[in-house]
Design a protein around this motif. Structure first.
Motif, PDB file in Angstrom:
ATOM      1  N   ASN A 133      43.941 -12.415 -12.152  1.00  0.00           N
ATOM      2  CA  ASN A 133      43.990 -11.364 -13.191  1.00  0.00           C
ATOM      3  C   ASN A 133      44.246 -10.025 -12.508  1.00  0.00           C
ATOM      4  OD1 ASN A 133      41.557 -12.250 -15.756  1.00  0.00           O
ATOM      5  ND2 ASN A 133      43.356 -13.310 -15.022  1.00  0.00           N
ATOM      6  N   GLU A 134      44.721  -9.068 -13.300  1.00  0.00           N
ATOM      7  CA  GLU A 134      44.769  -7.720 -12.715  1.00  0.00           C
ATOM      8  C   GLU A 134      44.262  -6.672 -13.696  1.00  0.00           C
ATOM      9  OE1 GLU A 134      48.764  -7.131 -11.247  1.00  0.00           O
ATOM     10  OE2 GLU A 134      49.474  -6.266 -13.114  1.00  0.00           O
ATOM     11  N   LEU A 135      43.592  -5.680 -13.118  1.00  0.00           N
ATOM     12  CA  LEU A 135      43.106  -4.556 -13.905  1.00  0.00           C
ATOM     13  C   LEU A 135      44.151  -3.451 -13.760  1.00  0.00           C
ATOM     14  CD1 LEU A 135      40.867  -2.969 -15.421  1.00  0.00           C
ATOM     15  CD2 LEU A 135      39.935  -2.370 -13.190  1.00  0.00           C
TER      16      LEU A 135
ATOM     17  N   ARG B 208      47.867   8.605 -10.914  1.00  0.00           N
ATOM     18  CA  ARG B 208      48.454   7.326 -10.461  1.00  0.00           C
ATOM     19  C   ARG B 208      48.410   6.273 -11.561  1.00  0.00           C
ATOM     20  NH1 ARG B 208      47.854   6.198  -4.888  1.00  0.00           N
ATOM     21  NH2 ARG B 208      48.747   4.161  -5.384  1.00  0.00           N
ATOM     22  N   LYS B 209      49.305   5.295 -11.441  1.00  0.00           N
ATOM     23  CA  LYS B 209      49.303   4.130 -12.325  1.00  0.00           C
ATOM     24  C   LYS B 209      49.230   2.940 -11.387  1.00  0.00           C
ATOM     25  CE  LYS B 209      52.603   6.588 -15.291  1.00  0.00           C
ATOM     26  NZ  LYS B 209      51.868   6.981 -16.475  1.00  0.00           N
ATOM     27  N   ILE B 210      48.143   2.175 -11.449  1.00  0.00           N
ATOM     28  CA  ILE B 210      47.971   1.112 -10.455  1.00  0.00           C
ATOM     29  C   ILE B 210      47.461  -0.186 -11.062  1.00  0.00           C
ATOM     30  CG2 ILE B 210      47.649   2.402  -8.291  1.00  0.00           C
ATOM     31  CD1 ILE B 210      44.741   2.563  -8.820  1.00  0.00           C
TER      32      ILE B 210
ATOM     33  N   ASN C 188      65.675   1.748 -13.044  1.00  0.00           N
ATOM     34  CA  ASN C 188      64.461   2.535 -12.803  1.00  0.00           C
ATOM     35  C   ASN C 188      63.262   1.875 -13.462  1.00  0.00           C
ATOM     36  OD1 ASN C 188      65.421   4.700 -11.307  1.00  0.00           O
ATOM     37  ND2 ASN C 188      66.256   5.680 -13.160  1.00  0.00           N
ATOM     38  N   ASP C 189      62.093   2.100 -12.896  1.00  0.00           N
ATOM     39  CA  ASP C 189      60.839   1.656 -13.499  1.00  0.00           C
ATOM     40  C   ASP C 189      60.791   0.159 -13.804  1.00  0.00           C
ATOM     41  OD1 ASP C 189      59.822   4.242 -13.419  1.00  0.00           O
ATOM     42  OD2 ASP C 189      60.659   4.753 -15.368  1.00  0.00           O
ATOM     43  N   VAL C 190      61.100  -0.647 -12.798  1.00  0.00           N
ATOM     44  CA  VAL C 190      60.902  -2.094 -12.948  1.00  0.00           C
ATOM     45  C   VAL C 190      59.918  -2.606 -11.891  1.00  0.00           C
ATOM     46  CG1 VAL C 190      63.050  -2.771 -14.097  1.00  0.00           C
ATOM     47  CG2 VAL C 190      63.014  -2.533 -11.619  1.00  0.00           C
ATOM     48  N   GLY C 191      59.464  -1.690 -11.033  1.00  0.00           N
ATOM     49  CA  GLY C 191      58.494  -2.084 -10.010  1.00  0.00           C
ATOM     50  C   GLY C 191      59.099  -2.327  -8.637  1.00  0.00           C
ATOM     51  N   LYS C 192      60.260  -1.699  -8.338  1.00  0.00           N
ATOM     52  CA  LYS C 192      60.913  -1.906  -7.029  1.00  0.00           C
ATOM     53  C   LYS C 192      60.036  -1.382  -5.885  1.00  0.00           C
ATOM     54  CE  LYS C 192      64.631   0.395  -8.087  1.00  0.00           C
ATOM     55  NZ  LYS C 192      64.185   0.777  -9.438  1.00  0.00           N
ATOM     56  N   THR C 193      59.532  -0.165  -6.034  1.00  0.00           N
ATOM     57  CA  THR C 193      58.701   0.403  -4.966  1.00  0.00           C
ATOM     58  C   THR C 193      57.405  -0.395  -4.822  1.00  0.00           C
ATOM     59  OG1 THR C 193      59.633   2.553  -5.493  1.00  0.00           O
ATOM     60  CG2 THR C 193      57.654   2.559  -4.136  1.00  0.00           C
ATOM     61  N   SER C 194      56.821  -0.796  -5.952  1.00  0.00           N
ATOM     62  CA  SER C 194      55.573  -1.569  -5.889  1.00  0.00           C
ATOM     63  C   SER C 194      55.816  -2.903  -5.197  1.00  0.00           C
ATOM     64  CB  SER C 194      55.021  -1.808  -7.299  1.00  0.00           C
ATOM     65  OG  SER C 194      54.959  -0.590  -8.003  1.00  0.00           O
ATOM     66  N   LEU C 195      56.932  -3.570  -5.510  1.00  0.00           N
ATOM     67  CA  LEU C 195      57.234  -4.847  -4.862  1.00  0.00           C
ATOM     68  C   LEU C 195      57.526  -4.634  -3.368  1.00  0.00           C
ATOM     69  CD1 LEU C 195      57.718  -7.911  -5.088  1.00  0.00           C
ATOM     70  CD2 LEU C 195      60.111  -7.415  -5.599  1.00  0.00           C
TER      71      LEU C 195
ATOM     72  N   GLU D 109      56.805   3.008 -17.499  1.00  0.00           N
ATOM     73  CA  GLU D 109      57.936   3.928 -17.481  1.00  0.00           C
ATOM     74  C   GLU D 109      57.415   5.330 -17.253  1.00  0.00           C
ATOM     75  OE1 GLU D 109      61.078   4.311 -20.597  1.00  0.00           O
ATOM     76  OE2 GLU D 109      61.035   2.120 -20.322  1.00  0.00           O
ATOM     77  N   ARG D 110      58.040   6.038 -16.317  1.00  0.00           N
ATOM     78  CA  ARG D 110      57.563   7.389 -16.041  1.00  0.00           C
ATOM     79  C   ARG D 110      58.522   8.397 -16.638  1.00  0.00           C
ATOM     80  NH1 ARG D 110      57.643   5.990  -9.972  1.00  0.00           N
ATOM     81  NH2 ARG D 110      59.403   4.883 -10.874  1.00  0.00           N
ATOM     82  N   ASP D 111      57.997   9.283 -17.481  1.00  0.00           N
ATOM     83  CA  ASP D 111      58.886  10.267 -18.097  1.00  0.00           C
ATOM     84  C   ASP D 111      59.135  11.419 -17.117  1.00  0.00           C
ATOM     85  OD1 ASP D 111      56.547  11.662 -18.148  1.00  0.00           O
ATOM     86  OD2 ASP D 111      56.262  11.547 -20.314  1.00  0.00           O
TER      87      ASP D 111
HETATM   88  P1  ADP Z   1      60.588   1.539  -9.588  1.00  0.00           P
HETATM   89  O1  ADP Z   1      60.497   1.650  -8.074  1.00  0.00           O
HETATM   90  O2  ADP Z   1      61.376   0.356 -10.029  1.00  0.00           O
HETATM   91  O3  ADP Z   1      61.056   2.810 -10.250  1.00  0.00           O
HETATM   92  P2  ADP Z   1      57.697   1.513  -9.427  1.00  0.00           P
HETATM   93  O4  ADP Z   1      57.332   0.402  -8.512  1.00  0.00           O
HETATM   94  O5  ADP Z   1      57.674   2.891  -8.830  1.00  0.00           O
HETATM   95  O6  ADP Z   1      59.104   1.249 -10.119  1.00  0.00           O
HETATM   96  O7  ADP Z   1      56.727   1.416 -10.702  1.00  0.00           O
HETATM   97  C1  ADP Z   1      56.724   2.366 -11.770  1.00  0.00           C
HETATM   98  C2  ADP Z   1      55.289   2.805 -12.062  1.00  0.00           C
HETATM   99  O8  ADP Z   1      54.533   1.691 -12.523  1.00  0.00           O
HETATM  100  C3  ADP Z   1      54.553   3.321 -10.817  1.00  0.00           C
HETATM  101  O9  ADP Z   1      53.760   4.416 -11.205  1.00  0.00           O
HETATM  102  C4  ADP Z   1      53.706   2.138 -10.375  1.00  0.00           C
HETATM  103  O10 ADP Z   1      52.561   2.550  -9.664  1.00  0.00           O
HETATM  104  C5  ADP Z   1      53.362   1.507 -11.715  1.00  0.00           C
HETATM  105  N1  ADP Z   1      53.107   0.049 -11.636  1.00  0.00           N
HETATM  106  C6  ADP Z   1      53.862  -0.876 -11.014  1.00  0.00           C
HETATM  107  N2  ADP Z   1      53.349  -2.113 -11.191  1.00  0.00           N
HETATM  108  C7  ADP Z   1      52.228  -1.964 -11.947  1.00  0.00           C
HETATM  109  C8  ADP Z   1      51.246  -2.863 -12.484  1.00  0.00           C
HETATM  110  N3  ADP Z   1      51.326  -4.172 -12.286  1.00  0.00           N
HETATM  111  N4  ADP Z   1      50.235  -2.344 -13.213  1.00  0.00           N
HETATM  112  C9  ADP Z   1      50.154  -1.005 -13.431  1.00  0.00           C
HETATM  113  N5  ADP Z   1      51.047  -0.104 -12.967  1.00  0.00           N
HETATM  114  C10 ADP Z   1      52.070  -0.572 -12.231  1.00  0.00           C
END
Ligand code: ADP
Length: 432
Positions: free
Chosen positions: A15-17, A54-56, A116-123, A292-294
């Motif tokens: 699970n994730e919070l 932050r969004k985490i 944009n905003d698909v989670g590339k940096t997070s991955l 999605e970040r505005d």
């Molecule tokens: P991209 O690099 O594709 O633009 P990011 O990885 O930066 O996307 O993600 C966009 C936003 O969503 C960031 O603020 C990131 O911290 C947040 N985020 C990514 N994955 C999750 C998740 N599983 N739960 C909550 N927030 C997330």
């Protein structure tokens, strides 16, 4: 003042919070029992982690209990995540690293693409963290000039990672002035100065090639990095310009794995265009948690980055130095303005190309107030080499004394700024 009661969250396995914290609030997070990770970095038990703006996602493989103190703007548990597919991707990449080590070959060179905003940096963070957890030393290449995960926005960077990525600070913010969290070595940064590659595609392409040359040289010299490979985080451009950049990137960095996040059409195109040349193209789902970040949020993140570059974070505070500089001791440069030759003397379309990499001087004036300038490592102004010279760091213009022909700047290092050439891009910051 009474502290708010901590809120307890019990997470089942896998699970994730997901939490979102506004910029003007601070939230403390503590793992009480079990195990959990944030974008691949494991949390220590009973350690307070502090977050703002932050969004985490706090993910657990085996279940855990978490305490949150403070107010989140969004907080919920999700039991559907793509984490297992991300982990399986890591396992496949790790097999390539094992083979590379056995045969003294290069490890995987991975590029993550998507809108944009698909989670590339997070991955990217997750794949790098998982590699680091297996004692690998991958290089993180950040081509997303809008964000600046490593240093300031507007840069193209490469960072050899040797230590875990910090949970609170990410890749660190004062990377070009000091070794950053997750890295024992200075990152390499080239200054682009615009938010999108489209703002100056010729310069972007020049810097991309230059960065790739440096990374390839490093990989030749550093065996641990060579077998660990690289992870390239890209900007979200997926139009014709984006495709050109992707093709150039594949060639320049010898990319052999493309991960397409959350975009069917892009996956089909990447497979059609690149699989035949031996590149593995993998499709992964976007996490439902990605937010999605505005524009306002992006601007605030940028401000936070700039602030942290000079003042550090609450965990590691910095005191920037204020220095007065004579106008005549520096040259402020800008790229992409004016034209070397009259358009009539050039083939159609060439005039814009020439001006795109033309370096011009900027006279210091009130207009520079609140600008963030990139300090070049160049000692001489030789064109076009100066464009491809890496950065020493950044300064912030806090005052202009027009009559005295001086300006006051903030810098993270004490003393005179030893470098003469400063780049002016589009970054401004009003100190609060
Ligand atoms: P991209 O690099 O594709 O633009 P990011 O990885 O930066 O996307 O993600 C966009 C936003 O969503 C960031 O603020 C990131 O911290 C947040 N985020 C990514 N994955 C999750 C998740 N599983 N739960 C909550 N927030 C997330």
């Amino acid at each position: 003042m009474t502290l708010p009661e901590p809120k307890e969250w019990l997470l089942d396995e896998e699970n994730e919070l997901r939490i979102e914290i506004d910029f003007d609030t601070k939230v403390k997070l503590r793992l009480v029992t079990g195990t959990a990770e944030i974008f691949g970095t494991e949390l220590g038990q009973n350690v307070d982690y502090e977050f703002s703006g932050r969004k985490i996602a706090v993910f657990t493989w085996h279940g855990c209990k978490i305490l949150i103190t403070g107010t989140c703007s969004v907080e919920y548990i999700a039991n559907e995540t793509p984490m297992l597919s991300y982990l399986n991707t890591h396992i496949a990449l790790e097999q390539r690293r094992v083979l590379a080590t056995q045969n003294n070959k290069a490890g995987p060179r991975i590029m993550i693409v998507g809108p944009n905003d698909v989670g590339k940096t997070s991955l990217s963070k997750m794949l790098l963290s998982y590699a680091l957890r297996q004692s690998r030393q991958p290089i993180y290449v950040d081509l997303d000039c809008s964000e600046g995960s490593i240093t300031m926005p507007g840069c193209l960077t490469a960072t050899p990672l040797t230590e875990m990525i910090d949970v609170e600070e990410g890749f660190g913010s004062s990377a070009t002035s000091a070794p950053t969290a997750g890295s024992a070595v200075m990152p390499l940064a080239y200054y682009f100065g615009f938010p999108s590659p489209k703002d100056n595609s010729k310069l972007y392409s020049l810097l991309l090639s230059r960065l790739a040359q440096s990374v390839n040289r490093r990989l030749e010299e550093d065996e641990a990095a060579r077998t660990s490979g690289i992870v390239i985080d890209t900007n979200g451009l997926i139009d014709a310009t984006g495709y050109e950049i992707i093709a150039q990137c594949i060639k320049a960095f010898s990319v052999d794995v493309i991960i397409v996040l959350g975009h069917e059409r892009l996956y089909a195109d990447m497979t059609r265009l690149h699989q035949k040349s031996g590149v593995a193209v993998i499709k992964l789902a976007k996490s439902g948690g990605v937010v999605e970040r505005d524009t306002a949020f992006r601007r605030q993140t940028q401000n936070q980055k700039i602030r942290e570059y000079f003042y550090g974070t609450s965990k590691s505070e910095l005191a920037p130095y204020s220095t007065m500089i004579n106008f005549h001791d520096i040259e402020i440069l800008r790229v992409g303005e004016g034209s070397l030759a009259p358009s009539s003397a050039l083939p159609i379309g060439e005039d814009r190309k020439v001006s795109e990499t033309h370096v011009v001087n900027v006279e210091p004036s009130e207009n520079l107030l609140h600008s963030v300038l990139a300090v070049s490592n160049a000692d001489k102004r030789v064109e076009p080499d100066i464009l491809e010279t890496n950065l020493a760091g950044f300064i912030y213009v806090s005052e202009i004394h027009d009559a005295r022909k001086k300006l006051t700047v903030l810098s993270p290092c004490p003393g005179r700024i030893p470098k003469k050439f400063w780049w002016l891009g589009s970054l401004k910051w009003a100190e609060d």
